[in-house]
Design a protein around this motif. Sequence first.
Motif, short mmCIF file in Angstrom:
data_model
loop_
_atom_site.label_atom_id
_atom_site.label_comp_id
_atom_site.label_asym_id
_atom_site.label_seq_id
_atom_site.Cartn_x
_atom_site.Cartn_y
_atom_site.Cartn_z
N LEU A 20 0.81 -1.22 0.00
CA LEU A 20 0.00 0.00 0.00
C LEU A 20 0.84 1.27 0.00
O LEU A 20 0.30 2.37 -0.15
CB LEU A 20 -0.95 0.00 1.20
CG LEU A 20 -2.03 -1.08 1.15
CD1 LEU A 20 -2.82 -1.11 2.45
CD2 LEU A 20 -2.97 -0.82 -0.03
N ARG A 21 2.16 1.15 0.16
CA ARG A 21 3.01 2.35 0.12
C ARG A 21 3.94 2.26 -1.09
O ARG A 21 3.68 2.84 -2.12
CB ARG A 21 3.77 2.48 1.46
CG ARG A 21 4.22 3.90 1.75
CD ARG A 21 5.50 4.26 1.04
NE ARG A 21 6.61 3.40 1.44
CZ ARG A 21 7.75 3.32 0.76
NH1 ARG A 21 7.93 4.03 -0.33
NH2 ARG A 21 8.70 2.50 1.16
N ASP A 22 5.02 1.48 -1.02
CA ASP A 22 5.91 1.39 -2.19
C ASP A 22 5.17 0.77 -3.37
O ASP A 22 5.32 1.20 -4.52
CB ASP A 22 7.15 0.55 -1.83
CG ASP A 22 8.37 0.91 -2.67
OD1 ASP A 22 8.21 1.08 -3.90
OD2 ASP A 22 9.48 1.02 -2.13
N GLY A 23 4.32 -0.22 -3.08
CA GLY A 23 3.54 -0.87 -4.15
C GLY A 23 2.64 0.11 -4.86
O GLY A 23 2.47 0.06 -6.08
N THR A 201 15.07 -5.30 6.03
CA THR A 201 15.63 -4.97 4.74
C THR A 201 14.53 -4.66 3.73
O THR A 201 13.40 -5.14 3.87
CB THR A 201 16.57 -6.08 4.24
OG1 THR A 201 17.21 -5.62 3.07
CG2 THR A 201 15.80 -7.34 3.92
N HIS A 202 14.87 -3.84 2.74
CA HIS A 202 13.90 -3.37 1.74
C HIS A 202 14.62 -3.41 0.40
O HIS A 202 15.42 -2.52 0.10
CB HIS A 202 13.48 -1.94 2.12
CG HIS A 202 12.60 -1.24 1.12
ND1 HIS A 202 11.24 -1.08 1.30
CD2 HIS A 202 12.89 -0.61 -0.06
CE1 HIS A 202 10.74 -0.40 0.28
NE2 HIS A 202 11.72 -0.10 -0.56
N CYS A 203 14.41 -4.46 -0.36
CA CYS A 203 15.20 -4.65 -1.58
C CYS A 203 14.38 -4.41 -2.84
O CYS A 203 13.25 -4.89 -2.96
CB CYS A 203 15.76 -6.07 -1.62
SG CYS A 203 16.93 -6.35 -0.28
N HIS A 204 15.00 -3.69 -3.77
CA HIS A 204 14.36 -3.44 -5.07
C HIS A 204 14.89 -4.40 -6.11
O HIS A 204 15.99 -4.95 -5.98
CB HIS A 204 14.53 -1.98 -5.47
CG HIS A 204 13.44 -1.12 -4.89
ND1 HIS A 204 12.23 -0.98 -5.51
CD2 HIS A 204 13.37 -0.43 -3.72
CE1 HIS A 204 11.46 -0.20 -4.76
NE2 HIS A 204 12.13 0.15 -3.66
N ASN A 205 14.09 -4.57 -7.15
CA ASN A 205 14.30 -5.67 -8.10
C ASN A 205 14.92 -5.25 -9.43
O ASN A 205 14.68 -5.90 -10.44
CB ASN A 205 12.94 -6.34 -8.33
CG ASN A 205 13.08 -7.78 -8.73
OD1 ASN A 205 14.03 -8.45 -8.32
ND2 ASN A 205 12.15 -8.26 -9.53
N GLY A 237 10.09 -2.88 -9.16
CA GLY A 237 9.37 -3.38 -7.99
C GLY A 237 10.25 -3.79 -6.82
O GLY A 237 11.46 -3.58 -6.81
N ASN A 238 9.58 -4.37 -5.81
CA ASN A 238 10.22 -4.80 -4.56
C ASN A 238 10.28 -6.32 -4.51
O ASN A 238 9.74 -6.99 -5.37
CB ASN A 238 9.37 -4.32 -3.38
CG ASN A 238 9.43 -2.82 -3.16
OD1 ASN A 238 8.70 -2.06 -3.76
ND2 ASN A 238 10.33 -2.39 -2.31
N ALA A 239 10.85 -6.83 -3.43
CA ALA A 239 10.86 -8.28 -3.21
C ALA A 239 9.41 -8.75 -3.10
O ALA A 239 8.59 -8.13 -2.43
CB ALA A 239 11.62 -8.60 -1.93
MN MN Z 1 11.35 1.50 -2.11
#
Ligand code: MN
Length: 509
Positions: A20-23, A201-205, A237-239
């Motif tokens: 709901l935030r980064d997505g 952790t907050h990983c981007h793809n 996107g994210n993990a």
């Molecule tokens: Mn991010």
Amino acid sequence: MIYRNEELRDKFVRIFDTTLRDGEQTPGVSLGIRQKLIIAEQLDKLGVDIIEAGFPIASPGEKDAVTRIAKLGLNSQICGLSRVITKDIDACLDCDVDMVHTFVSTSDVQRIHTIEKSREEVVELAVSAVQHIKDHGVTCMFSAMDATRTDIDYLTQIHRAVEQAGCDVINVPDTVGVMVPSMMYRLIRDIAETVSVPLDTHCHNDYGLAVANSTAAIEAGASQVQVTINGLGERAGNADLAETVMILHTIYGAKTNIETEYLFETSRIVEQCTGVRIPQLMPIVGENAFAHESGIHTHGVLVRTDTFEPGVMTPEMVGHKRRIVLGKHAGRHAVKLAIEAAGFQTTNEQLAEILNRIKELGDKGKPVTDADLYAITETILGEVSKKEQFIDLKEVSVMTGNIITPTAAVKAYVGGELRVVANTGVGPVDAALGAVQNLLGEGTKVHLQDFKLEAISGGSDALAEVTIAVEDADGRIVNARAAREDIVMASVEALVNAINRLIMVRGRA
Ligand code: MN
């Protein structure tokens, strides 16, 4: 000897969902309040520990959404995002969140070119933000944005400062997705030696490594991970939540609070709410994740599913279904089972001929639907079913436009009895498909399990090809396809085909 990794066996990992935030920051995605509430409730049902509900300072609508999610009384904790600015934090506190996630750029490139602050100023801002959050008694998470491109000595300095200020969790974001698992492992291990608060952790793809980097971070000591449904998020996107959680559960033997049997359902709900279609080949939840076509694989899987699937992970575990697809790679075994399941009896010679025809159709580049298979089988067996159709469609008319509610009327013989039904919908296809479904009485009701539309050529006169799958109350699924210049007629024809075939299968069962 078979290689295994037992280091994380029984380790508990907290799942922090930022759909709901980064997505929502996925380019092209904007969620209305209704959709946000639907997703929040689904995330809670799925068992995520923390829902990052939004960035309240961004807009009044965003603040309202975070407030309403916080008021739902979910089991998940609710988190709001803020810069290291008092008014951002206050906006989060106004929403009555359980946790404030505050962030500031620490890499030279972002610090100098976006926020234009010195390293010392950034540390001071971070410390006072953490203090302000902790003064209000809520959980505080701090992120050094772009941590993976930040000078490690400076990163250590700011981490120690926020820990001293009372920060509860430190997140290590790979904001632009430039890590590989071995680097991520070393970075997290080094950070864990300098601070004692839990690491996230907050990983981007950007390079397709978000999940691998996240699991490497957990191996190195992180105890929380930020993920999104369907891997949504900025840029690539994210993990992805489903992939990360299934690796943790089934490869490492680690634990989370996720009820994995809701993964498939959650993915589809988020797909519908955001309009971002997931790829067919997406792991865990994609259409092909547990699909088999080649003769060698289908034969193996039909004997024992773990011959050509991971085994430790099954479709049932994630709420998905195994699918045997018929096409040019089909084997005798799979075809025999599929036609027997539909109630046909064939001799070996007839079966061989059916297999030949399926391969011919497959060679033309099309997947073979159930309706195709049954039509081929009936032809080979010399059974003609045209006049026995359960639904015999006579008339279809549709009205649509900008000032009327899309409405469809359908006239058909249903089981020999003439019926006329009208129905409204969100568009002409929805109205028409609803009308066809309304032709059916109790006991023959079906549920539209899948709808796929493809334009075969380029212009506005393109041939529309529709594939529809319907499911009855007993879980039998039958799919059928139709192609027409008219998108409504292609949809209606595919649905009627699928229903007629499903009724036929039920009749034989
Ligand atoms: Mn991010």
